[in-house]
Design a protein around this motif. Structure first.
Motif, short mmCIF file in Angstrom:
data_model
loop_
_atom_site.label_atom_id
_atom_site.label_comp_id
_atom_site.label_asym_id
_atom_site.label_seq_id
_atom_site.Cartn_x
_atom_site.Cartn_y
_atom_site.Cartn_z
N UNK A 1 8.39 0.75 -30.01
CA UNK A 1 9.79 0.95 -29.82
C UNK A 1 10.11 0.87 -28.37
N UNK A 2 10.94 -0.10 -28.01
CA UNK A 2 11.18 -0.31 -26.61
C UNK A 2 12.08 0.76 -26.03
N UNK A 3 11.84 1.14 -24.83
CA UNK A 3 12.76 2.00 -24.15
C UNK A 3 12.60 1.80 -22.66
N UNK A 4 13.61 2.12 -21.92
CA UNK A 4 13.58 2.05 -20.48
C UNK A 4 14.02 3.41 -19.96
N UNK A 5 13.52 3.82 -18.82
CA UNK A 5 14.03 5.06 -18.29
C UNK A 5 14.38 4.89 -16.83
N UNK A 39 12.13 2.82 -17.06
CA UNK A 39 10.83 2.90 -17.70
C UNK A 39 10.87 2.33 -19.10
N UNK A 40 9.87 1.51 -19.49
CA UNK A 40 9.83 0.97 -20.81
C UNK A 40 8.48 1.13 -21.45
N UNK A 41 8.41 1.53 -22.72
CA UNK A 41 7.13 1.76 -23.39
C UNK A 41 7.07 1.04 -24.73
N UNK A 42 6.06 0.19 -24.99
CA UNK A 42 5.92 -0.45 -26.27
C UNK A 42 4.44 -0.70 -26.50
N UNK A 178 2.95 -2.71 -23.50
CA UNK A 178 2.47 -3.10 -24.82
C UNK A 178 3.46 -4.00 -25.52
N UNK A 179 4.73 -3.62 -25.47
CA UNK A 179 5.84 -4.49 -25.88
C UNK A 179 6.70 -4.61 -24.63
N UNK A 180 6.57 -5.70 -23.89
CA UNK A 180 6.95 -5.73 -22.47
C UNK A 180 8.39 -6.13 -22.17
N UNK A 181 9.33 -5.74 -22.99
CA UNK A 181 10.71 -6.11 -22.71
C UNK A 181 11.19 -5.50 -21.40
N UNK A 182 10.64 -4.35 -21.02
CA UNK A 182 11.01 -3.73 -19.75
C UNK A 182 10.68 -4.59 -18.55
N UNK A 183 9.66 -5.44 -18.67
CA UNK A 183 9.28 -6.34 -17.58
C UNK A 183 10.41 -7.33 -17.29
#
Length: 551
Positions: A1-5, A39-42, A178-183
């Motif tokens: 689940x993507x997220x950014x902080x 911040x993004x986590x996947x 891991x799921x790098x949409x934050x990049x």
């Protein structure tokens, strides 16, 4: 689940290394002093998808530590997230609704996957059955990244949100790739990037950032040590190319399309992934096999570990009732309810034959054969139980968090790996004599009981784990402090380009010096050809001189 902080440093407590930035506006909130962080986590990998679960637990701990240092964090989350809460005391949140929920945000996603895999392994299946299963897995993987990439689309297409983020002048992007949409979001914001990482889209993170010879570095999905036979090295190389093909053909196309749409053909998604300023690698070489590394990699394996606290009274009473035999702790993480009852009943029957008490975190149907010595709980303070003086062994699925907590407290493991990197994690501890692995597909009460008794009665397992614990704790700085330091380092210096190699921008043939080798081979061939030609010339000349004399 993507997220950014998004975070900003400020508040009344100034950390020793905090940045005193100009007064800026937090996203959707009143002005405040300091800096902000995205911040993004996947998860990761072609082999790991438990992003919302353990990955968020890791990221949340880092966010909490940044908050404690005076930083303010705003988390951008999806509406369907089941671990990342909308309201928390240590971060603010922005919730984004996607056209469709990301598959791994569904709580039964991994349960369904596990049940199918165990069914194939326990009862066998045709070649077509295996092919169908892995085709479904790859299709699901592609779908997850397609859905996740839509988070960036939602941000980029919401002009008011995007402008607000850009105007807020954030300082750094913290991403679990891991799921790098934050990049991709970080590139749009033109901000330095810090990865909180072990897994990337193609497997273990080192394979993107550092040289990783397949001769002695095990590939994700290949459970071997760093001392491989010829056949194992052959398989290891095959797995490397297989993982690379999956990444290039299944995962990356979704992000390549996204990058081309918003940044043009001159920008490469993979280069964005490789271009992070700092990699906070959730690895400790007490556990990991030695391998090459790079200057911009900081190791924070076990950063979630901490001393134990007193147990709740009811648990303490149960533990004390174990007497001299002590107790066994069992937890298979969030996947526990996915185990078939025929397996849990065999586990329960084995536990019933032990003199030790057992505390079992179990959320599924009550197993048959449950003994009076076994306490089923839906939740337990795992770290505090592992740190208790009466704990004798930990029955675990081999998740990274549990592994490091066991190492920290020196508790030997009976491993029942179920999915993804868990097989490799248990193998690493087995290679160090600190764990005993059990195949879930072949588990029965006798084999499980024998594994338990071996770990309980053979003191070498506990002694080896105590040694690992001593090595793991012997550091100049706690891994969590290391993580916070490097995040703040990037904030202070607006990146860490001096630590990052630019080799990823080289063409593959230049990286491996194939052009140089070809050039040198060409010169060598030319010299050999010239030498051969010169020798032939001399031979012909000599022959012509000898002919007249003979006549």
């Amino acid at each position: 689940m993507p997220f950014e902080s998004f975070t900003k440093a400020g508040g009344e407590r100034a950390a020793p290394n905090s940045i005193h930035a100009k007064r800026v506006k937090a996203v959707f909130y009143p002005p405040a002093e300091g800096f902000k962080l995205i911040d993004g986590d996947l998860h990761r990998s072609v082999s790991h998808f438990s992003v919302d679960g353990s990955h968020w637990l890791n990221m949340n701990l880092l966010i909490q530590s940044l908050h404690d240092k005076g930083h303010e964090v705003t988390v951008v989350r999806t509406a369907t997230s089941w671990y990342v809460k909308e309201n928390a005391p240590h971060y603010r949140s922005i919730t984004i609704s996607l056209p469709e929920a990301i598959s791994i945000e569904e709580e039964d996603f991994f349960v369904t996957f596990l049940v199918k895999m165990l069914e194939i392994k326990r009862h066998g299946g045709s070649v077509m059955g295996f092919v169908k299963f892995y085709w479904e897995m790859l299709t699901a993987l592609s779908n997850i990244h397609r859905q996740a990439s839509m988070l960036a689309v939602e941000i980029f297409e919401n002009k008011a949100l995007l402008q607000s983020i850009q105007d807020s002048q954030f300082d750094v992007v913290l991403v679990d790739p891991g799921i790098p949409v934050g990049v991709v979001v970080a590139h749009q914001l033109k901000l330095p990037t810090v990865f909180n990482v072990r897994w990337i889209t193609s497997g273990e993170g080192h394979f993107v950032v550092a040289p990783s010879p397949t001769s002695y570095v095990p590939i994700s999905g290949h459970a071997v040590t760093d001392k491989m036979t010829f056949l194992e090295r052959t398989k290891n190389t095959f797995f490397y190319f297989f993982n690379t093909c999956i990444d290039k053909l299944v995962v990356c196309p979704h992000y390549d399309t996204l990058v081309e749409r918003y940044f043009g053909q001159d920008v490469s998604f993979y280069h964005l992934l490789q271009g992070a300023d700092i990699w906070l690698m959730r690895v400790d070489f007490v556990f990991e096999f030695p391998r090459p590394t790079m200057p911009n990699v900081a190791y924070i394996g076990g950063f979630q570990c901490k001393p134990s606290k007193p147990l709740p009274p009811e648990l303490e009473d149960f533990v004390q009732s174990s007497g001299e035999h002590g107790f066994i702790l069992m937890s298979l993480g969030t996947l526990v309810k996915g185990l078939p009852q025929e397996i849990t009943s065999e586990i329960a029957a084995a536990f019933a034959q032990l003199p030790q008490k057992v505390i079992w975190r179990h959320a599924g149907e009550r197993p048959d054969n449950l003994g009076n010595n076994t306490l089923l709980v839906k939740w337990m303070p795992q770290n505090d139980l592992l740190g208790h003086s009466k704990v004798k062994a930990f029955v675990a699925h081999g998740g990274t968090n549990g592994i490091y907590e066991s190492i920290y407290h020196g508790v030997p493991i009976v491993g029942i790996p179920l999915l993804f990197d868990q097989f490799e994690n248990v193998l690493r501890l087995e290679a160090r004599g600190a764990a005993k692995g059990v195949d879930a597909a072949k588990l029965n009460r006798q084999s499980f009981l024998e594994a338990l008794q071996e770990v309980l009665n053979n003191s070498s397992y506990r002694n080896n784990m105590k040694r690992l614990s001593s090595l793991h704790r012997d550091k100049p700085m706690h891994p969590l402090d290391t993580a916070v330091y490097w995040v703040e380092y990037v904030m202070r210096h607006k990146g860490a380009a001096h630590l990052r190699t630019e080799s990823y921008k080289m063409p593959w043939y230049s990286y491996y010096s194939l052009d140089v080798i070809s050039f040198l081979l060409a010169i060598m061939l030319m010299l050999i050809a010239a030498l051969v030609g010169f020798m032939r010339f001399l031979c012909l000349k000599m022959c012509r001189r000898r002919k007249p004399k003979q006549e």
